[in-house]
Design a protein around this motif. Structure first.
Motif, PDB file in Angstrom:
ATOM      1  N   LYS A  90       0.863  -1.180   0.000  1.00  0.00           N
ATOM      2  CA  LYS A  90       0.000   0.000   0.000  1.00  0.00           C
ATOM      3  C   LYS A  90       0.899   1.228   0.000  1.00  0.00           C
ATOM      4  O   LYS A  90       1.655   1.442   0.949  1.00  0.00           O
ATOM      5  N   ILE A  91       0.819   2.008  -1.048  1.00  0.00           N
ATOM      6  CA  ILE A  91       1.660   3.195  -1.182  1.00  0.00           C
ATOM      7  C   ILE A  91       0.776   4.408  -1.384  1.00  0.00           C
ATOM      8  O   ILE A  91      -0.003   4.473  -2.343  1.00  0.00           O
ATOM      9  N   ASP A  92       0.879   5.341  -0.479  1.00  0.00           N
ATOM     10  CA  ASP A  92       0.102   6.577  -0.544  1.00  0.00           C
ATOM     11  C   ASP A  92       1.080   7.746  -0.684  1.00  0.00           C
ATOM     12  O   ASP A  92       1.798   8.075   0.256  1.00  0.00           O
ATOM     13  N   ASN A  93       1.102   8.327  -1.850  1.00  0.00           N
ATOM     14  CA  ASN A  93       1.981   9.464  -2.127  1.00  0.00           C
ATOM     15  C   ASN A  93       1.111  10.701  -2.310  1.00  0.00           C
ATOM     16  O   ASN A  93       0.630  10.998  -3.404  1.00  0.00           O
ATOM     17  N   THR A  94       0.880  11.395  -1.199  1.00  0.00           N
ATOM     18  CA  THR A  94       0.000  12.557  -1.195  1.00  0.00           C
ATOM     19  C   THR A  94       0.797  13.791  -0.820  1.00  0.00           C
ATOM     20  O   THR A  94       1.378  13.859   0.268  1.00  0.00           O
ATOM     21  N   GLY A  95       0.815  14.769  -1.702  1.00  0.00           N
ATOM     22  CA  GLY A  95       1.557  15.986  -1.424  1.00  0.00           C
ATOM     23  C   GLY A  95       3.034  15.693  -1.285  1.00  0.00           C
ATOM     24  O   GLY A  95       3.649  15.102  -2.169  1.00  0.00           O
ATOM     25  N   ASP A  96       3.605  16.087  -0.153  1.00  0.00           N
ATOM     26  CA  ASP A  96       5.036  15.844   0.080  1.00  0.00           C
ATOM     27  C   ASP A  96       5.271  14.695   1.045  1.00  0.00           C
ATOM     28  O   ASP A  96       6.344  14.563   1.617  1.00  0.00           O
ATOM     29  N   ARG A  97       4.273  13.815   1.206  1.00  0.00           N
ATOM     30  CA  ARG A  97       4.357  12.706   2.161  1.00  0.00           C
ATOM     31  C   ARG A  97       4.157  11.369   1.461  1.00  0.00           C
ATOM     32  O   ARG A  97       3.216  11.191   0.684  1.00  0.00           O
ATOM     33  N   LEU A  98       5.050  10.404   1.755  1.00  0.00           N
ATOM     34  CA  LEU A  98       4.944   9.053   1.228  1.00  0.00           C
ATOM     35  C   LEU A  98       4.727   8.078   2.378  1.00  0.00           C
ATOM     36  O   LEU A  98       5.519   8.036   3.319  1.00  0.00           O
ATOM     37  N   THR A  99       3.640   7.294   2.300  1.00  0.00           N
ATOM     38  CA  THR A  99       3.320   6.300   3.326  1.00  0.00           C
ATOM     39  C   THR A  99       3.342   4.910   2.709  1.00  0.00           C
ATOM     40  O   THR A  99       2.743   4.680   1.653  1.00  0.00           O
ATOM     41  N   VAL A 100       4.042   3.976   3.383  1.00  0.00           N
ATOM     42  CA  VAL A 100       4.178   2.612   2.884  1.00  0.00           C
ATOM     43  C   VAL A 100       3.713   1.636   3.960  1.00  0.00           C
ATOM     44  O   VAL A 100       4.076   1.758   5.137  1.00  0.00           O
ATOM     45  N   SER A 101       2.921   0.645   3.553  1.00  0.00           N
ATOM     46  CA  SER A 101       2.471  -0.417   4.459  1.00  0.00           C
ATOM     47  C   SER A 101       2.011  -1.598   3.610  1.00  0.00           C
ATOM     48  O   SER A 101       2.091  -1.555   2.382  1.00  0.00           O
ATOM     49  N   LEU A 102       1.525  -2.647   4.277  1.00  0.00           N
ATOM     50  CA  LEU A 102       0.900  -3.759   3.571  1.00  0.00           C
ATOM     51  C   LEU A 102      -0.609  -3.624   3.625  1.00  0.00           C
ATOM     52  O   LEU A 102      -1.161  -2.894   4.458  1.00  0.00           O
ATOM     53  N   ASN A 103      -1.297  -4.363   2.760  1.00  0.00           N
ATOM     54  CA  ASN A 103      -2.756  -4.277   2.689  1.00  0.00           C
ATOM     55  C   ASN A 103      -3.447  -5.021   3.820  1.00  0.00           C
ATOM     56  O   ASN A 103      -4.650  -4.885   4.002  1.00  0.00           O
TER      57      ASN A 103
END
Length: 213
Positions: A90-103
């Motif tokens: 799960k990759i959320d690249n919103t604005g200047d923030r990148l969040t990584v995790s599993l589903n």
């Protein structure tokens, strides 16, 4: 500590275990490896949200995130019901923030991530072990049950704090003064330097160690 009650509740989850790394006598043999490269672009903050397993963060040699995670099914443990084949990044690249995790949180996770230059890094792990080497950023670490080891440069940091709700906390540095506050089961340590960044490490149950060279 604001998250201590939630973290202490995790003890019942791991009753009868030593730590998740020691408790996993065997994997089911159906591991799945997920990899990803992500260019920095305008990213200033990196977030890793892991559940059970190990996390290793180190400095990238280029301007990309190099993400590797081995997803495993723990043989014989009812909490790990999903097949590793169902695992996805799960990759959320919103604005200047990148969040990584599993589903899903029903896997064993073994993360290795190379992180490029960031302003802020936020690393969370439910149960397990985390190692962070060579990163220079505003660093926030939150572990429910387990241990964390951070290795970095003293010159980069203005403030460093390590706290364990049940366990030990240590900051090792040859420069400046380390202050400790020890109660019956908890320990908090702080250090003041002359750099620009801050480290804040919190462990609910387990040990926190920060080594500054």
């Amino acid at each position: 500590m604001k998250l201590l009650n939630r973290r202490l509740a995790l003890i019942s989850t791991v009753t009868g275990l030593t730590l998740i790394a020691a408790s996993s006598a065997a994997y089911a043999g159906s591991d799945k490896v997920l990899t990803k490269k992500i260019a920095v672009d305008n990213i200033k903050e990196f977030v890793i949200d892991a559940h059970v397993g190990t996390v290793k963060l180190s400095a990238s040699n280029d301007h990309q995130f190099h993400i590797y995670v081995k997803v495993s099914e723990k043989d014989g443990w009812a909490m790990f019901k999903s097949s590793p084949e169902d695992a996805k990044l799960k990759i959320d690249n919103t604005g200047d923030r990148l969040t990584v995790s599993l589903n899903d949180d029903e896997f064993g996770e073994e993360w290795r991530i190379e992180v490029p230059k960031m302003e802020k890094i936020d690393a969370a792990l439910g149960v397990g072990e985390m190692t962070i080497k060579g990163l220079q950023a505003n660093l926030s670490v939150d572990i429910g049950v387990g241990q964390v080891s951070v290795y970095s440069m003293a010159d980069s940091y203005a403030t460093v704090k390590a706290e364990s709700g049940v366990g030990a906390a240590n900051v090792h540095s040859e420069s400046d003064k380390v202050e400790k506050n020890r109660s019956m089961v908890s320990e908090a340590v702080s250090w003041i330097g002359k750099g620009d960044y801050a480290i804040n490490v919190e462990v609910g149950v387990g040990d926190a160690s920060i080594k500054l060279n």
